[in-house]
Design an enzyme around this catalytic site. Structure first.
Site, PDB file in Angstrom:
ATOM      1  N   GLU A   1      24.167  48.618  33.213  1.00 25.03           N
ATOM      2  CA  GLU A   1      24.418  50.045  33.026  1.00 25.03           C
ATOM      3  C   GLU A   1      23.141  50.872  33.033  1.00 25.03           C
ATOM      4  OE1 GLU A   1      25.845  47.643  31.297  1.00 25.03           O
ATOM      5  OE2 GLU A   1      27.991  47.895  31.670  1.00 25.03           O
TER       6      GLU A   1
ATOM      7  N   HIS B   1      34.666  48.985  22.068  1.00 19.13           N
ATOM      8  CA  HIS B   1      35.425  49.461  23.229  1.00 19.13           C
ATOM      9  C   HIS B   1      36.331  50.639  22.869  1.00 19.13           C
ATOM     10  CE1 HIS B   1      34.182  45.570  24.846  1.00 19.13           C
ATOM     11  NE2 HIS B   1      34.552  45.972  26.041  1.00 19.13           N
TER      12      HIS B   1
HETATM   13  C1  LIG Z   1      27.760  46.378  28.596  1.00 14.20           C
HETATM   14  C2  LIG Z   1      29.077  45.957  29.142  1.00 14.20           C
HETATM   15  N1  LIG Z   1      29.387  46.225  30.420  1.00 14.20           N
HETATM   16  C3  LIG Z   1      30.567  45.858  30.919  1.00 14.20           C
HETATM   17  C4  LIG Z   1      31.498  45.223  30.152  1.00 14.20           C
HETATM   18  C5  LIG Z   1      32.851  44.833  30.723  1.00 14.20           C
HETATM   19  N2  LIG Z   1      32.907  43.381  30.898  1.00 14.20           N
HETATM   20  C6  LIG Z   1      33.432  42.578  29.969  1.00 14.20           C
HETATM   21  S1  LIG Z   1      33.284  40.945  30.352  1.00 14.20           S
HETATM   22  C7  LIG Z   1      32.503  41.317  31.798  1.00 14.20           C
HETATM   23  C8  LIG Z   1      32.075  40.202  32.710  1.00 14.20           C
HETATM   24  C9  LIG Z   1      31.173  39.238  32.037  1.00 14.20           C
HETATM   25  O1  LIG Z   1      30.875  38.177  32.921  1.00 14.20           O
HETATM   26  P1  LIG Z   1      30.088  36.928  32.391  1.00 14.20           P
HETATM   27  O2  LIG Z   1      28.887  37.352  31.651  1.00 14.20           O
HETATM   28  O3  LIG Z   1      29.885  36.022  33.536  1.00 14.20           O
HETATM   29  O4  LIG Z   1      31.052  36.279  31.321  1.00 14.20           O
HETATM   30  P2  LIG Z   1      32.466  35.585  31.552  1.00 14.20           P
HETATM   31  O5  LIG Z   1      33.495  36.637  31.339  1.00 14.20           O
HETATM   32  O6  LIG Z   1      32.486  35.038  32.921  1.00 14.20           O
HETATM   33  O7  LIG Z   1      32.535  34.529  30.513  1.00 14.20           O
HETATM   34  C10 LIG Z   1      32.366  42.697  31.953  1.00 14.20           C
HETATM   35  C11 LIG Z   1      31.760  43.346  33.120  1.00 14.20           C
HETATM   36  C12 LIG Z   1      31.158  44.988  28.815  1.00 14.20           C
HETATM   37  N3  LIG Z   1      32.016  44.432  27.970  1.00 14.20           N
HETATM   38  N4  LIG Z   1      29.942  45.335  28.338  1.00 14.20           N
END
Ligand SMILES: Cc1ncc(C[n+]2csc(CCOP(=O)(O)OP(=O)(O)O)c2C)c(N)n1
Ligand SMILES: Cc1ncc(C[n+]2csc(CCOP(=O)(O)OP(=O)(O)O)c2C)c(N)n1
Ligand SMILES: [Mg+2]
Ligand SMILES: [Mg+2]
Lengths: 343, 330, 343, 330
Positions: free
Chosen positions: C58, C127
């Site tokens: 972000e 959130h």
């Molecule tokens: C700062 C932030 N940006 C975006 C999100 C939305 N979001 C939640 S999980 C996620 C993906 C995370 O991917 P990863 O780190 O690979 O973890 P996984 O879900 O695959 O375990 C996103 C973009 C968030 N929660 N926090």
């Protein structure tokens, strides 16, 4: 008691609290050489385990403060300029302010963040903001705005010993101002305003850097026959609503001065609070004296056009002063007729 | 120095822990489907070997940071099952008294500094905790779990830099499950993630995250290194998310797809729990019955946990006020 | 005109503006699959040059918006949840809001940032924030808070065509709400409030997600004999002060509802503004109805304890309603006696 | 393809540009000392070869992002001298009409997207500009100048990732001048900075930043690569900051030291301008007189610029209101 500069009072508090509690640590960019002045001498006394330079990475620094606090240290993070609060805002807003409630009260967050705010030095937009209003909206973050050397010392000591995150906002460029500072154990409680000047006609709440021009304004206004009560809230969170409401009950009039931009400023908050809980005492409109909703320009003449000073405060006070304004000097009346900046 | 591979008893312990996570989450999946959970859940099904293999080496005083997909880390680090399930049910008996929910399960008394809804938040929290641990000189170690998607948050680099400069007792564990929400890693993540740590002269280990013994061995080395004051290590564990990004993701997707069913099936075949079960069962009938005991014991615990949650009082709404600050009104 | 859901109205605006101007681009995390719903179908229509998934970062995304705008594109950045405003705050506060003035007016910043705000979904503290108040304090950032599908469409189109940075705040969980949406060229001007319900006794300013409970409250209050005028400001920056002041001149009473936390909220700002410029019309204290200064808890019962709804609004209105309150039902009087949440 | 080394005329052009930067900043240094400048200035003295060598390859439509130490980038990219000096004097004729000052000199019409007071801010701005340039398909290239200290901001990593994934026409130029304010790089910056780019499969070049021809050659390759759609390059240029972090830094330091005078002296011996002057003067007497002409021409320009600034009206304070928004009151 001895006369000390604001910055020396802060330095004294840091020394005393680090002596007192070995769990107190300081980190931030260039804190070792203490370019902001406040940390001078700490490295020599406490060593690099207790005060340490970091790389430039504000987003991580605020998160590290949360982690180090969670792990048991008492953290002082120096962020330099309050504009860098935006840079490190993620962990401030999403972690520091929320960790305690999210964890069901498990987390303790003994964190003090130091940042210098305000304009007047031709430092331009990115180094002159008064960036505490966003913090006030987060919940979970205390905000101290010392205006005098004594309060700087006493509030910082309270912040460091406290178990909640506190932003200790240094009034930028006020480092050289002198004042009596009690030696040793001088703790200023949070949420206790002081009446910096008693008066009967009008309540003037002045935050941090605005105290000095507010007192100057009050002095001039006294000559004009307006007896102003100046209140310094000292902390914005927690806020001493009772003190302000009591004063307004007495005077019936309120001006709030805040160097922050007007919209959603601490001045707005205090005005709203009094319009809500002190309405019946009010005899005149509330006035806010703030920086208008612009960023701070570089040119000194433009900068002083937007940052409020004693003149602006006097004008605002005169606009809502009691009927004896008819006795005012012609000059004061002219001033009262002017628009507020940005209006 | 610990041995290079887990002993039979250690393997059983790993198995048990993985199964606890799996059965708990299968139940949460079903409870979510049945509409019994107030909030969303992000499940760790298929990735259990990572948290389990790593946390096996951690002491109660060691610390971890976790993610939005945090049940596995919490349970692997010894978090209380009943309190976690009650939390997800928003009960007053929850580990966070119902104030946090699935994305915030935490037990500070056990060094579980919390699941976290901000992707990448753990980097800095773990780095700060590791700095604190280093200063305290009590041999505490910190492990930071995070996803491949989180690896694109710049705070990773900031923390790699500090961890390297300060020789922090910190282990970075990247759970590379191939997706960042609905974006395949190849579309949002450039290069090999562990090379980012290499640029800071941090030792790296790339392991099969579905092989609990492999994870266990890598983590052993990394955690010992950290505990001995030899600084940080970066582990990249390859695994796969079997469930959706969150339960009921299909509602969000509205018929769109971002991966093939065949791919999911392929990874189900590589289930870390099934393969360890096979390995252990092959040792003899004693082991087989031990496996069965574990299974039934865990099923009972999970049942018990859900019962406990359901029977608990709802959260106390006034806590929202009393818990915001320590000893201060909000 | 056709009935459409809020989220579809947003989608329609995106389609139309991307059709209209090839310089309009969209980027953000998982915008291609459009998990928030609003971007659905854009990828198929416009291809990956015009709408593109980004990695999770972000802090960079907000800065990229500034750079792409400076280089000549018309940028739409999707930030998902308004809590991530904190995550990307650096470039918002230090670049986006300031670039134009710092550059002496050279920079044009045609940027629209979309973020969904508000609680009620058991999404917990990280959130569920209503994170626009900090933006209001920055200066230089427009903030639109559409409450209806029609305004969602019309304000978004205006935002995209504008040359100033605008945060388009989606009322979270309101995506399913239906309303009449004009086809095609429907532009809602910034800084023009609407009177959502006319009334004579009390002015109720309701922001974004608060409009629906405010209208419900007004309906109930009508039964009690209190004729409430409901004003939806639609944009907080610029703000239609004239509309609010005119209404207060008529009613003499003001309640402001804002889902944000109280301190330094938009509600505080509006209250301050009226206490300053509409004081002479006021017949009663101003009341703010907001989330108290806490973060949003997970448990649904705790969540609804802190997020204001129609009940909270009714209570606040009754507390300052005209003398005919003596005619109120006993139940209403009891309600009026209750404290505001968090007070 | 351009030639591998700068021609004689190109060397003279480089010399002239470097000298313009140097003489301008020496004058600013003196004016600052005399108390004639309202704000602080961060000088680029000693580092001129970097901006000059890079910007020599840029077209007017190409874009750069700059730093708090931005006068050199501005002048190298063709920014107007008078307007810059007037800006620093806070005059209405300033390039930012007195609203920005030294830390914000910008000329959008020449692709100078601005000096910036936020360390590391250029990464994302440049990445966004490069994305825009790529979409516009007009062959524009973006160069992002930043310091060794800035390289520790995580947005560097975020932008390396995006630049690599999207093959952006972007050149990262790290000006490694050995200090981040008063912190020596070794204390705050781990590893070799360009390795951070390598982790994202971005080609890297490490050059002597005090050798303008070396910078010129590296930049030529990188900028051609970007212009041809072959993606980003990372240049790490080693140089040294001769002046303080900012003028009058000794007031802040209060007698404390963070580097040796001998070190500064050593680097003064390696002045990029002096060495090029020697090289050119050695070519013959025609060249010597050309050098002299350049010198006196530049001295006159700098004099002229200061006169222009001093004679200009102060900034118009009302601009703070009228310029905040495009067509809207603040
Ligand atoms: C700062 C932030 N940006 C975006 C999100 C939305 N979001 C939640 S999980 C996620 C993906 C995370 O991917 P990863 O780190 O690979 O973890 P996984 O879900 O695959 O375990 C996103 C973009 C968030 N929660 N926090
Ligand atoms: C976000 C942010 N953090 C801190 C600062 C204070 N600061 C100004 S310059 C500087 C050091 C920058 O070092 P480097 O990037 O190497 O550039 P140099 O000054 O050496 O040219 C710091 C920390 C700032 N301006 N912005
Ligand atoms: Mg993943
Ligand atoms: Mg440097």
């Amino acid at each position: 008691m001895a006369k000390k500069r604001y910055i020396h009072a802060i330095n004294e508090a840091l020394f005393e609290e680090m002596e007192r509690d070995p769990k107190v640590i300081v980190f931030g960019e260039d804190v070792e050489l203490a370019i902001m002045g406040d940390c001078r001498g700490l490295l020599a006394r406490f060593g690099r385990d207790r005060i340490r330079n970091t790389p430039i990475c504000e987003q991580t620094l605020t998160g590290m403060a949360v982690g180090a606090a969670a792990a048991g240290h008492r953290v002082i993070l120096h962020l330099m300029f309050s504009n860098f609060i935006y840079t490190g805002m993620d962990a401030i807003g999403n972690q520091m302010a929320k960790m305690r409630l999210m964890s069901g009260g498990q987390a303790r967050m003994p964190i003090t963040v130091i940042a210098s705010y305000g304009g007047g030095g031709a430092n331009a937009a990115q180094h002159s903001d008064t960036a505490y209003p966003p913090l006030l909206n987060l919940g979970g973050i205390n905000v101290a705005t010392p205006a005098t050397p004594a309060d700087a010392k006493g509030l910082l000591k309270t912040a460091i010993r406290g178990n909640n995150p506190t932003f200790f906002m240094e009034a930028g460029g006020r480092g050289g101002e002198q004042g009596e500072v009690p030696e040793g154990e001088h703790l200023v409680p949070f949420g206790k305003a002081v009446i910096a000047r008693e008066g009967r006609d009008l309540t003037l709440v002045a935050i941090g850097s605005m105290l000095k021009p507010a007192l100057a304004a009050a002095k001039s206004l006294a000559v004009e026959g307006v007896d102003v009560e100046v209140i310094d809230p000292r902390t914005l969170v927690p806020f001493d609503a009772a003190a302000v409401l009591a004063s307004v009950r007495k005077t019936g009039r309120l001006v709030v001065c805040d160097e922050a931009r007007e919209r959603c400023s601490a001045a707005s908050e205090i005005a709203a609070l009094v319009a809500e809980r002190g309405f019946d005492s009010l005899k005149a409109p509330i006035r806010r004296v703030t920086t208008p909703n612009v960023c701070i320009p570089y040119a000194p003449n433009a900068e002083s056009r937007v940052i409020p000073g004693a003149d602006t405060i006097i004008r605002a006070c005169l606009q809502i002063s009691p009927a004896k304004t008819s006795l005012f000097s012609a000059a004061a009346q002219r001033a009262a007729g002017d628009l507020l900046p940005g209006a | 120095m610990t041995r290079a591979a887990p002993s039979r008893d250690e393997l059983f312990a790993l198995y048990e822990r993985m199964l606890l996570i799996r059965r708990t989450e299968e139940r949460l999946r079903d409870e979510n489907k049945a509409g019994n959970l107030p909030g969303a859940v992000h499940l760790y099904i298929g990735e259990e070997a990572v948290a389990t293999g790593v946390c096996a080496h951690l002491r109660a005083t060691d610390m971890i940071t976790s993610t939005h997909r945090g049940h596995g880390h919490y349970l692997a680090k010894g978090g209380d099952l009943n309190a976690m399930v009650a939390e997800i049910y928003a009960r007053r008996t929850g580990i966070c008294r119902g104030m946090g929910g699935s994305m915030h399960v935490a037990d500070f008394s056990k060094g579980i500094l919390g699941a976290n809804g901000i992707v990448g938040a753990g980097f800095a929290i773990a780095t700060g905790a590791a700095y604190s641990a280093q200063l305290a000189k009590e041999g505490r170690v910190v492990v930071d779990f995070f996803g491949d998607g989180a690896s694109n948050q710049g705070t990773l680099m900031e923390c790699l830099n500090i961890a390297s400069l300060w020789h922090l007792p910190l282990v970075f564990v990247c759970e590379h499950n191939r997706f960042s929400e609905f974006s395949p890693a190849s579309t949002v993540t450039s290069g090999q993630i562990s090379d980012r740590a290499r640029a800071f002269a941090i030792p790296t280990l790339v392991v099969d995250g579905n092989d609990v013994a492999a994870v266990w061995e890598a983590a052993r080395a990394a955690i010992e290194r950290a505990r001995d004051g030899r600084g940080p290590t970066f582990i990249e564990a390859h695994t796969y998310r079997i469930q959706g990004h969150m339960e009921a993701e299909s509602l969000l997707l509205g018929g769109q797809h971002y991966r093939d069913d065949a791919e999911i099936e392929g990874w189900k075949q590589r289930c870390p729990i099934t393969s360890l079960r096979k390995q252990l069962a092959a040792l003899g009938s004693v082991e087989v019955s031990r496996l069965e005991q574990i299974e039934s014991h865990i099923m009972a615990r999970v049942d018990e946990a859900v019962k406990f949650a359901v029977a608990s009082e709802p959260a106390d709404p006034e806590l929202a006020f009393s818990l915001m600050f320590d000893g201060q009104q909000p």
